[in-house]
Enzyme design. Sequence first.
Site, PDB file in Angstrom:
ATOM      1  N   SER A   1       4.937  -1.649  -4.170  1.00 31.16           N
ATOM      2  CA  SER A   1       6.271  -2.045  -4.621  1.00 31.16           C
ATOM      3  C   SER A   1       6.980  -2.699  -3.452  1.00 31.16           C
ATOM      4  CB  SER A   1       7.036  -0.784  -5.050  1.00 31.16           C
ATOM      5  OG  SER A   1       8.421  -1.035  -5.166  1.00 31.16           O
TER       6      SER A   1
ATOM      7  N   TYR B   1      10.769   7.477  -4.796  1.00 32.23           N
ATOM      8  CA  TYR B   1       9.927   6.334  -5.148  1.00 32.23           C
ATOM      9  C   TYR B   1       9.567   5.534  -3.887  1.00 32.23           C
ATOM     10  CZ  TYR B   1       8.459   2.134  -7.762  1.00 32.23           C
ATOM     11  OH  TYR B   1       7.757   1.074  -8.278  1.00 32.23           O
TER      12      TYR B   1
END
Length: 268
Positions: free
Chosen positions: A148, A161
């Site tokens: 990501s 995250y």
Amino acid sequence: MADYLNNFSLEGKVALITGASYGIGFAIAKAMAGAGATIVFNDIKQELVDKGLAAYKEEGIEAHGYVCDVTNEDAVNEMVGKIEKEVGVVDILVNNAGIIKRIPMCDMTAAEFRQVIDVDLNAPFIVSKAVIPSMIKKGHGKIINICSMMSELGRETVSAYAAAKGGLKMLTKNIASEYGEYNIQCNGIGPGYIATPQTAPLREIQPDGSRHPFDQFIVSKTPAGRWGEAEDLGGPAVFLASDASNFVNGLVLYVDGGILAYIGKQPK
């Protein structure tokens, strides 16, 4: 030219894409099927696997679906054993399954933090570990971790995250370091902001005809001037799964329209 393009073929390869009933995983699987791979995927519930199988069938893809919780090591080992018996040894693994909880750090419980780490970081470790021994025996293998931009950047409300995706970037480098000598390449793909059904509300035109503030923010931060489409990830995924990338190892390929290269527009 035709001979060179064969380097990008996935003909005869078995690709396991975790959590690929829909979304980014589905788009990657579709691209790999187009390049000749046999598609295997899992999801956490039978209902999601059935939906995925129907979606692949609609695209003319004969996929193999399994119910499996990727955070459960015994269940993963059992699934990989079944895949090897029923479909073949996994040549390509895409660790795509993931979750996000948008909660300010001081409001987040340790249990919520652990759950995100479990799905987004522990699971790729568990699934990779399950397929690597057969890849070593076969003499080749490709592992692609879906990282990501949060593997590089922080943002409000995504502490777990970002921690998981930062860890996944380093797990990618470590798998490359540890198993490169066995002709196993482990790389990551870091998607930018992708237009999916989940992000649709953030792209709705406002009652006054203007863009949603988050939509304006993303477009202004992206040199490409648009959100990515799930299909934009297909080419990079096929490249990293194919013989064309046999000397590429430990890399995270950011498919973000240039966001990470760009400081952003100066306010007017």
